[in-house]
Design a protein around this motif. Structure first.
Motif, PDB file in Angstrom:
ATOM      1  N   TRP A   1      24.165 -48.904  -7.080  1.00  0.00           N
ATOM      2  CA  TRP A   1      23.220 -47.822  -6.796  1.00  0.00           C
ATOM      3  C   TRP A   1      23.631 -47.095  -5.514  1.00  0.00           C
ATOM      4  O   TRP A   1      23.604 -45.873  -5.461  1.00  0.00           O
ATOM      5  CB  TRP A   1      21.810 -48.392  -6.660  1.00  0.00           C
ATOM      6  N   GLY A   2      24.045 -47.860  -4.500  1.00  0.00           N
ATOM      7  CA  GLY A   2      24.487 -47.257  -3.244  1.00  0.00           C
ATOM      8  C   GLY A   2      25.717 -46.391  -3.456  1.00  0.00           C
ATOM      9  O   GLY A   2      25.814 -45.285  -2.909  1.00  0.00           O
ATOM     10  N   ASP A   3      26.665 -46.879  -4.242  1.00  0.00           N
ATOM     11  CA  ASP A   3      27.878 -46.106  -4.528  1.00  0.00           C
ATOM     12  C   ASP A   3      27.546 -44.821  -5.296  1.00  0.00           C
ATOM     13  O   ASP A   3      28.105 -43.761  -5.023  1.00  0.00           O
ATOM     14  CB  ASP A   3      28.871 -46.940  -5.355  1.00  0.00           C
ATOM     15  N   GLU A   4      26.645 -44.932  -6.269  1.00  0.00           N
ATOM     16  CA  GLU A   4      26.281 -43.774  -7.082  1.00  0.00           C
ATOM     17  C   GLU A   4      25.476 -42.760  -6.268  1.00  0.00           C
ATOM     18  O   GLU A   4      25.589 -41.554  -6.478  1.00  0.00           O
ATOM     19  CB  GLU A   4      25.478 -44.203  -8.308  1.00  0.00           C
ATOM     20  N   SER A   5      24.662 -43.228  -5.364  1.00  0.00           N
ATOM     21  CA  SER A   5      23.761 -42.316  -4.647  1.00  0.00           C
ATOM     22  C   SER A   5      24.432 -41.640  -3.459  1.00  0.00           C
ATOM     23  O   SER A   5      23.912 -40.640  -2.975  1.00  0.00           O
ATOM     24  CB  SER A   5      22.508 -43.061  -4.202  1.00  0.00           C
ATOM     25  N   LYS A   6      25.563 -42.124  -3.015  1.00  0.00           N
ATOM     26  CA  LYS A   6      26.163 -41.515  -1.825  1.00  0.00           C
ATOM     27  C   LYS A   6      26.633 -40.077  -2.084  1.00  0.00           C
ATOM     28  O   LYS A   6      26.741 -39.283  -1.158  1.00  0.00           O
ATOM     29  CB  LYS A   6      27.299 -42.362  -1.256  1.00  0.00           C
ATOM     30  N   ASP A   7      26.828 -39.708  -3.360  1.00  0.00           N
ATOM     31  CA  ASP A   7      27.188 -38.331  -3.679  1.00  0.00           C
ATOM     32  C   ASP A   7      26.008 -37.387  -3.484  1.00  0.00           C
ATOM     33  O   ASP A   7      26.183 -36.192  -3.287  1.00  0.00           O
ATOM     34  CB  ASP A   7      27.659 -38.225  -5.156  1.00  0.00           C
TER      35      ASP A   7
END
Length: 134
Positions: A125-131
């Protein structure tokens, strides 16, 4: 002969006591996955040992019941019966303790797996949301 049977009872009683002592090493569940896996493996060996001895122990208990029935002297019969009942109770307690430890270790392993999955989900989720986060 009664002396041989008494020796067999004593041997089983010592073995049960030793196994109860072995089970005490599983009292503390480690929070480390590798240690928990190792502990589960050790516990499974203990389970196999207990299961392998079960037919012999049950045969000794059954023979003990027949011996107690044949004893004529009331005080001797009462003492032999109490000894046999204690051994049977201790063996059943050993089986119950073993089952409880198995459940506790497997629950801990399941909890660790759930936690691992949740951590992976949070990281993803953190990786996906950083965009989307400026």
């Amino acid at each position: 002969n009664m002396e041989d049977y008494d020796a067999a009872l004593e041997s089983v009683d010592i073995w049960v006591t030793q196994k109860q002592d072995v089970l005490k090493q599983f009292a503390e569940v480690p929070m480390d996955r590798e240690k928990l896996d190792r502990m589960l493996g050790d516990h499974e060996m203990t389970i196999r040992d207990i299961e392998d001895r079960k037919p012999n122990i049950e045969a000794i208990l059954q023979k003990g019941g027949l011996i107690v029935e044949a004893i004529k002297h009331p005080a001797t019969k009462k003492a032999a019966s109490a000894k046999l009942q204690d051994l049977e109770k201790n063996y059943r307690d050993l089986e119950i303790n073993c089952s409880e430890i198995t459940r506790k270790l497997k629950d801990a392993l399941g909890d660790m797996s759930d936690l691992d999955d949740r951590i992976k989900e949070v990281v993803r989720w953190g990786d996906e949301s950083k965009d989307y986060i400026p």
